[in-house]
Design a protein around this motif. Structure first.
Motif, PDB file in Angstrom:
ATOM      1  N   PHE A  45     -13.446  39.129  -9.594  1.00  0.00           N
ATOM      2  CA  PHE A  45     -13.349  40.408  -8.893  1.00  0.00           C
ATOM      3  C   PHE A  45     -13.073  41.549  -9.868  1.00  0.00           C
ATOM      4  O   PHE A  45     -13.581  42.664  -9.695  1.00  0.00           O
ATOM      5  N   ALA A  46     -12.273  41.286 -10.885  1.00  0.00           N
ATOM      6  CA  ALA A  46     -12.018  42.316 -11.895  1.00  0.00           C
ATOM      7  C   ALA A  46     -13.314  42.705 -12.605  1.00  0.00           C
ATOM      8  O   ALA A  46     -13.515  43.871 -12.960  1.00  0.00           O
ATOM      9  N   ARG A  47     -14.211  41.750 -12.781  1.00  0.00           N
ATOM     10  CA  ARG A  47     -15.474  42.008 -13.476  1.00  0.00           C
ATOM     11  C   ARG A  47     -16.462  42.827 -12.642  1.00  0.00           C
ATOM     12  O   ARG A  47     -17.295  43.546 -13.202  1.00  0.00           O
ATOM     13  N   ILE A  48     -16.383  42.714 -11.316  1.00  0.00           N
ATOM     14  CA  ILE A  48     -17.367  43.426 -10.490  1.00  0.00           C
ATOM     15  C   ILE A  48     -16.845  44.774  -9.996  1.00  0.00           C
ATOM     16  O   ILE A  48     -17.443  45.399  -9.121  1.00  0.00           O
ATOM     17  N   GLY A  55     -23.798  52.944 -12.719  1.00  0.00           N
ATOM     18  CA  GLY A  55     -24.158  51.537 -12.824  1.00  0.00           C
ATOM     19  C   GLY A  55     -23.350  50.728 -13.810  1.00  0.00           C
ATOM     20  O   GLY A  55     -23.812  49.682 -14.284  1.00  0.00           O
ATOM     21  N   VAL A  56     -22.135  51.159 -14.132  1.00  0.00           N
ATOM     22  CA  VAL A  56     -21.317  50.457 -15.121  1.00  0.00           C
ATOM     23  C   VAL A  56     -20.272  49.595 -14.412  1.00  0.00           C
ATOM     24  O   VAL A  56     -19.486  50.091 -13.604  1.00  0.00           O
ATOM     25  N   LEU A  57     -20.285  48.297 -14.722  1.00  0.00           N
ATOM     26  CA  LEU A  57     -19.291  47.380 -14.175  1.00  0.00           C
ATOM     27  C   LEU A  57     -18.270  47.011 -15.245  1.00  0.00           C
ATOM     28  O   LEU A  57     -18.487  47.214 -16.437  1.00  0.00           O
ATOM     29  N   ASN A  58     -17.184  46.438 -14.799  1.00  0.00           N
ATOM     30  CA  ASN A  58     -16.037  46.138 -15.661  1.00  0.00           C
ATOM     31  C   ASN A  58     -16.146  44.716 -16.222  1.00  0.00           C
ATOM     32  O   ASN A  58     -15.282  43.875 -16.005  1.00  0.00           O
ATOM     33  N   TRP A  59     -17.219  44.455 -16.987  1.00  0.00           N
ATOM     34  CA  TRP A  59     -17.516  43.083 -17.394  1.00  0.00           C
ATOM     35  C   TRP A  59     -16.466  42.476 -18.320  1.00  0.00           C
ATOM     36  O   TRP A  59     -16.368  41.254 -18.433  1.00  0.00           O
ATOM     37  N   ASP A  60     -15.686  43.297 -18.988  1.00  0.00           N
ATOM     38  CA  ASP A  60     -14.674  42.785 -19.921  1.00  0.00           C
ATOM     39  C   ASP A  60     -13.298  43.314 -19.507  1.00  0.00           C
ATOM     40  O   ASP A  60     -12.737  44.198 -20.149  1.00  0.00           O
ATOM     41  N   PRO A  61     -12.743  42.778 -18.409  1.00  0.00           N
ATOM     42  CA  PRO A  61     -11.500  43.337 -17.860  1.00  0.00           C
ATOM     43  C   PRO A  61     -10.282  43.054 -18.735  1.00  0.00           C
ATOM     44  O   PRO A  61     -10.219  42.043 -19.439  1.00  0.00           O
ATOM     45  N   PHE A  62      -9.314  43.968 -18.670  1.00  0.00           N
ATOM     46  CA  PHE A  62      -8.025  43.753 -19.320  1.00  0.00           C
ATOM     47  C   PHE A  62      -7.220  42.743 -18.508  1.00  0.00           C
ATOM     48  O   PHE A  62      -7.438  42.559 -17.304  1.00  0.00           O
ATOM     49  N   SER A  63      -6.262  42.115 -19.162  1.00  0.00           N
ATOM     50  CA  SER A  63      -5.430  41.128 -18.466  1.00  0.00           C
ATOM     51  C   SER A  63      -4.653  41.772 -17.320  1.00  0.00           C
ATOM     52  O   SER A  63      -4.416  41.138 -16.285  1.00  0.00           O
ATOM     53  N   GLY A  81      -8.156  51.310  -3.272  1.00  0.00           N
ATOM     54  CA  GLY A  81      -8.893  52.324  -4.018  1.00  0.00           C
ATOM     55  C   GLY A  81      -9.916  51.786  -4.992  1.00  0.00           C
ATOM     56  O   GLY A  81     -10.808  52.514  -5.427  1.00  0.00           O
ATOM     57  N   THR A  82      -9.809  50.520  -5.360  1.00  0.00           N
ATOM     58  CA  THR A  82     -10.789  49.927  -6.263  1.00  0.00           C
ATOM     59  C   THR A  82     -12.127  49.777  -5.550  1.00  0.00           C
ATOM     60  O   THR A  82     -12.178  49.397  -4.385  1.00  0.00           O
ATOM     61  N   VAL A  83     -13.209  50.076  -6.268  1.00  0.00           N
ATOM     62  CA  VAL A  83     -14.553  49.987  -5.693  1.00  0.00           C
ATOM     63  C   VAL A  83     -15.293  48.826  -6.353  1.00  0.00           C
ATOM     64  O   VAL A  83     -15.269  48.676  -7.579  1.00  0.00           O
ATOM     65  N   TYR A  84     -15.967  48.020  -5.534  1.00  0.00           N
ATOM     66  CA  TYR A  84     -16.650  46.829  -6.029  1.00  0.00           C
ATOM     67  C   TYR A  84     -18.149  46.894  -5.745  1.00  0.00           C
ATOM     68  O   TYR A  84     -18.577  47.530  -4.777  1.00  0.00           O
ATOM     69  N   ASP A  85     -18.919  46.205  -6.589  1.00  0.00           N
ATOM     70  CA  ASP A  85     -20.345  46.022  -6.319  1.00  0.00           C
ATOM     71  C   ASP A  85     -20.469  45.141  -5.073  1.00  0.00           C
ATOM     72  O   ASP A  85     -20.045  43.985  -5.070  1.00  0.00           O
TER      73      ASP A  85
END
Length: 242
Positions: A45-48, A55-63, A81-85
């Motif tokens: 979920f952090a990645r999406i 069109g930028v996703l969070n492919w390399d999330p922080f811990s 508030g977080t938005v997901y694909d």
């Protein structure tokens, strides 16, 4: 049709299901949120997360972001508030829900969802994501459609019109699982693809189907094997808000 919903919004969802069942004559099974205790999906979920509309996703999330998702899934902190694909969100839930395409499966979530417009890279906030399972975003109903002014519109989920709008979205979902065509060109039909909030209020609030979709629904109720395989041929009418 099987409905998965957040326990924090059970009253709203049950009101919508009552309206839906009365209109469609179809019973619904309300099931608990499929995200409950889905800790193994925290990093996914952090990645999406959508970190840019371009069109930028969070492919390399922080811990810390993964930790946030773990707490969200553990403590039911969705909708912060977080938005997901939306389509990737649906993919993550696919193996956590029961039911088939013929039955229809819907997840009603307080999370924010978005998707790309066909032919574009830019993300747009959505109130519904047609996929398996189909997703309905409760905050998306309020915030995704554009407003032309500030008067007479939806401001929160406590609005008395929300259950009827949610029921209409469930009807769209039912048509999607029947024939993969949940939209209509008639702005007064509940299957109209509303982009403005006043369009949403008119189309989803009047509990009406166009002639073509009404006939299709009657035949479905009679177990007629008809399949609608092309878009509604209703002549495009001028929207009453235009």
């Amino acid at each position: 049709m099987k409905i998965y919903g957040c326990h924090l919004h059970q009253k709203l969802i049950k009101e919508a299901l009552f309206i839906f069942s009365g209109w469609m004559g179809e019973s619904m099974q309300l099931l608990p949120c499929p995200l409950k205790e889905a800790y193994s999906l925290a990093e996914a979920f952090a990645r999406i997360r959508v970190i840019s509309p371009e069109g930028v996703l969070n492919w390399d999330p922080f811990s810390l972001e993964v930790d946030f998702e773990t707490r969200r899934l553990k403590e039911c902190r969705c909708g912060k508030g977080t938005v997901y694909d939306g389509h990737l969100y649906s993919f993550l839930l696919r193996h956590r829900v029961e039911g088939s395409w013929d039955e229809g499966v819907v997840v009603i979530t307080p999370d924010y969802l978005c998707s790309r417009q066909k032919g574009e890279d830019r993300y747009h906030l959505r109130y519904i994501i047609f996929d398996f399972p189909t997703l309905i975003s409760l905050p998306g109903i309020i915030e995704a459609p554009a407003r032309r002014s500030e008067e007479g519109y939806l401001w929160d989920l406590g609005d008395f019109r929300i259950p009827r709008i949610l029921a209409a979205l469930l009807i769209q979902t039912r048509f999607f699982f029947w024939n993969e065509e949940p939209f209509c060109d008639d702005p007064l039909c509940s299957l109209y693809n509303a982009h403005w909030q006043e369009e949403l209020l008119v189309a989803k609030g009047n509990q009406r189907l166009c002639e073509r979709h009404s006939e299709f629904l009657i035949k479905r109720k009679r177990s007629d094997p008809i399949i609608v395989s092309k878009k509604c041929e209703t002549v495009r009418k001028k929207h009453p808000c235009e």
